[in-house]
Design a protein around this motif. Structure first.
Motif, mmCIF file in Angstrom:
data_model
loop_
_atom_site.group_PDB
_atom_site.id
_atom_site.type_symbol
_atom_site.label_atom_id
_atom_site.label_comp_id
_atom_site.label_asym_id
_atom_site.label_seq_id
_atom_site.Cartn_x
_atom_site.Cartn_y
_atom_site.Cartn_z
ATOM 1 N N MET A 121 16.178 -16.541 4.312
ATOM 2 C CA MET A 121 15.179 -16.276 3.282
ATOM 3 C C MET A 121 15.501 -14.945 2.596
ATOM 4 N N GLU A 122 15.450 -14.962 1.300
ATOM 5 C CA GLU A 122 15.758 -13.762 0.523
ATOM 6 C C GLU A 122 14.664 -12.709 0.731
ATOM 7 N N GLN A 123 15.073 -11.469 0.876
ATOM 8 C CA GLN A 123 14.125 -10.381 1.029
ATOM 9 C C GLN A 123 14.090 -9.553 -0.245
ATOM 10 N N VAL A 124 12.918 -9.488 -0.848
ATOM 11 C CA VAL A 124 12.737 -8.739 -2.092
ATOM 12 C C VAL A 124 11.441 -7.952 -1.989
ATOM 13 N N ARG A 125 11.535 -6.662 -2.162
ATOM 14 C CA ARG A 125 10.339 -5.823 -2.190
ATOM 15 C C ARG A 125 9.812 -5.768 -3.616
ATOM 16 N N ILE A 126 8.510 -5.965 -3.740
ATOM 17 C CA ILE A 126 7.856 -5.931 -5.042
ATOM 18 C C ILE A 126 6.821 -4.815 -5.030
ATOM 19 N N LEU A 127 6.824 -4.031 -6.079
ATOM 20 C CA LEU A 127 5.893 -2.926 -6.250
ATOM 21 C C LEU A 127 4.807 -3.363 -7.219
ATOM 22 N N ALA A 128 3.563 -3.000 -6.940
ATOM 23 C CA ALA A 128 2.474 -3.285 -7.880
ATOM 24 C C ALA A 128 1.808 -1.986 -8.293
ATOM 25 N N LEU A 129 1.447 -1.920 -9.566
ATOM 26 C CA LEU A 129 0.761 -0.754 -10.112
ATOM 27 C C LEU A 129 -0.534 -1.197 -10.771
ATOM 28 N N ASP A 130 -1.617 -0.523 -10.397
ATOM 29 C CA ASP A 130 -2.898 -0.694 -11.077
ATOM 30 C C ASP A 130 -3.088 0.587 -11.884
ATOM 31 N N ILE A 131 -2.810 0.506 -13.173
ATOM 32 C CA ILE A 131 -2.744 1.698 -14.008
ATOM 33 C C ILE A 131 -4.087 1.987 -14.658
ATOM 34 N N GLY A 132 -4.609 3.149 -14.348
ATOM 35 C CA GLY A 132 -5.834 3.628 -14.971
ATOM 36 C C GLY A 132 -5.511 4.848 -15.815
ATOM 37 N N GLU A 133 -6.517 5.361 -16.494
ATOM 38 C CA GLU A 133 -6.278 6.528 -17.342
ATOM 39 C C GLU A 133 -5.981 7.778 -16.528
ATOM 40 N N LYS A 134 -6.609 7.894 -15.332
ATOM 41 C CA LYS A 134 -6.438 9.101 -14.524
ATOM 42 C C LYS A 134 -5.612 8.876 -13.266
ATOM 43 N N GLY B 273 7.912 -10.830 1.133
ATOM 44 C CA GLY B 273 7.114 -11.191 -0.039
ATOM 45 C C GLY B 273 5.878 -11.997 0.287
ATOM 46 N N TRP B 274 5.325 -11.803 1.481
ATOM 47 C CA TRP B 274 4.127 -12.549 1.889
ATOM 48 C C TRP B 274 2.848 -11.769 1.681
ATOM 49 N N GLU C 220 7.899 10.031 -11.674
ATOM 50 C CA GLU C 220 8.873 10.530 -10.701
ATOM 51 C C GLU C 220 8.498 10.067 -9.292
ATOM 52 N N ARG C 221 7.192 10.065 -9.005
ATOM 53 C CA ARG C 221 6.733 9.573 -7.700
ATOM 54 C C ARG C 221 7.001 8.073 -7.582
ATOM 55 N N ILE C 222 6.794 7.333 -8.657
ATOM 56 C CA ILE C 222 7.069 5.895 -8.650
ATOM 57 C C ILE C 222 8.562 5.663 -8.411
ATOM 58 N N GLN C 223 9.424 6.489 -9.022
ATOM 59 C CA GLN C 223 10.869 6.381 -8.792
ATOM 60 C C GLN C 223 11.188 6.574 -7.315
ATOM 61 N N GLN C 224 10.517 7.527 -6.672
ATOM 62 C CA GLN C 224 10.749 7.783 -5.250
ATOM 63 C C GLN C 224 10.361 6.566 -4.417
ATOM 64 N N VAL C 225 9.236 5.944 -4.749
ATOM 65 C CA VAL C 225 8.787 4.736 -4.034
ATOM 66 C C VAL C 225 9.802 3.612 -4.236
ATOM 67 N N ILE C 226 10.265 3.432 -5.470
ATOM 68 C CA ILE C 226 11.252 2.390 -5.778
ATOM 69 C C ILE C 226 12.508 2.595 -4.931
ATOM 70 N N THR C 227 12.959 3.831 -4.836
ATOM 71 C CA THR C 227 14.146 4.152 -4.054
ATOM 72 C C THR C 227 13.896 3.944 -2.556
ATOM 73 N N ASP C 228 12.790 4.492 -2.060
ATOM 74 C CA ASP C 228 12.486 4.419 -0.625
ATOM 75 C C ASP C 228 12.356 2.979 -0.134
ATOM 76 N N TYR C 229 11.735 2.129 -0.948
ATOM 77 C CA TYR C 229 11.462 0.752 -0.520
ATOM 78 C C TYR C 229 12.453 -0.260 -1.084
ATOM 79 N N GLU C 230 13.448 0.212 -1.826
ATOM 80 C CA GLU C 230 14.442 -0.676 -2.432
ATOM 81 C C GLU C 230 13.769 -1.794 -3.237
ATOM 82 N N VAL C 231 12.853 -1.381 -4.098
ATOM 83 C CA VAL C 231 12.072 -2.300 -4.925
ATOM 84 C C VAL C 231 12.979 -3.011 -5.924
ATOM 85 N N GLU C 232 12.746 -4.314 -6.103
ATOM 86 C CA GLU C 232 13.545 -5.102 -7.047
ATOM 87 C C GLU C 232 12.732 -5.678 -8.197
#
Length: 144
Positions: free
Chosen positions: A1-14, A25-26, A44-56
């Motif tokens: 089974m392919e392993q893919v990390r997915i990042l989700a963002l709930d973007i607010g004004e603040k 992916g479950w 920059e923090r999101i970039q760190q998360v992407i790198t740390d978790y190998e987000v695709e």
């Protein structure tokens, strides 16, 4: 089974709620809330998360009106989604987030969590809710 990390963002004004999928992916887990400043420093923090978790892949909550139309907040989110896609060179999926924050608020209220504590976690949990909805829909489409 392919392993893919997915990042989700709930973007607010603040604030930006951040959630990540497990490697299979479950399930979605809330990660943190990032303070959003007028500059792009929060990315920059999101970039760190992407790198740390190998987000695709990145899923961004798309606020829609109850009739399904996209208003000014939704348009702003779509523009930000394009910016995120260009900056990180990853596929970005805009996912209908109608009622995610409302559902999370109800859950926290029913858990008798104080307003102050709810404010700290609602964005993170909304990101989890958005991501879990996306993951469930993807799994459902695999079995059709």
């Amino acid at each position: 089974m392919e392993q893919v990390r997915i990042l989700a963002l709930d973007i607010g004004e603040k604030r930006v709620g951040v959630a990540i999928s497990d490697p299979m992916g479950w399930t979605a887990q809330g990660l943190e809330v990032v303070q959003r400043a007028p500059d792009d420093q929060w990315l920059e923090r999101i970039q760190q998360v992407i790198t740390d978790y190998e987000v695709e892949k990145i899923v961004i909550g798309l606020p829609r009106n109850m009739d399904g139309t996209i208003g000014p907040r939704g348009e702003a989110c779509k523009e930000l989604g394009e910016h995120v896609q260009q900056r990180f060179q990853l596929p970005v999926v805009m996912w209908d987030e109608r009622l995610s924050t409302v559902a999370v608020e109800r859950t926290l209220i029913s858990a008798d969590m104080s307003r102050k504590k709810r404010k700290k976690v609602v964005d993170q949990l909304a990101a989890s809710w958005i991501l879990q909805g996306y993951l469930d829909a993807q799994r459902g489409s695999l079995h059709d």
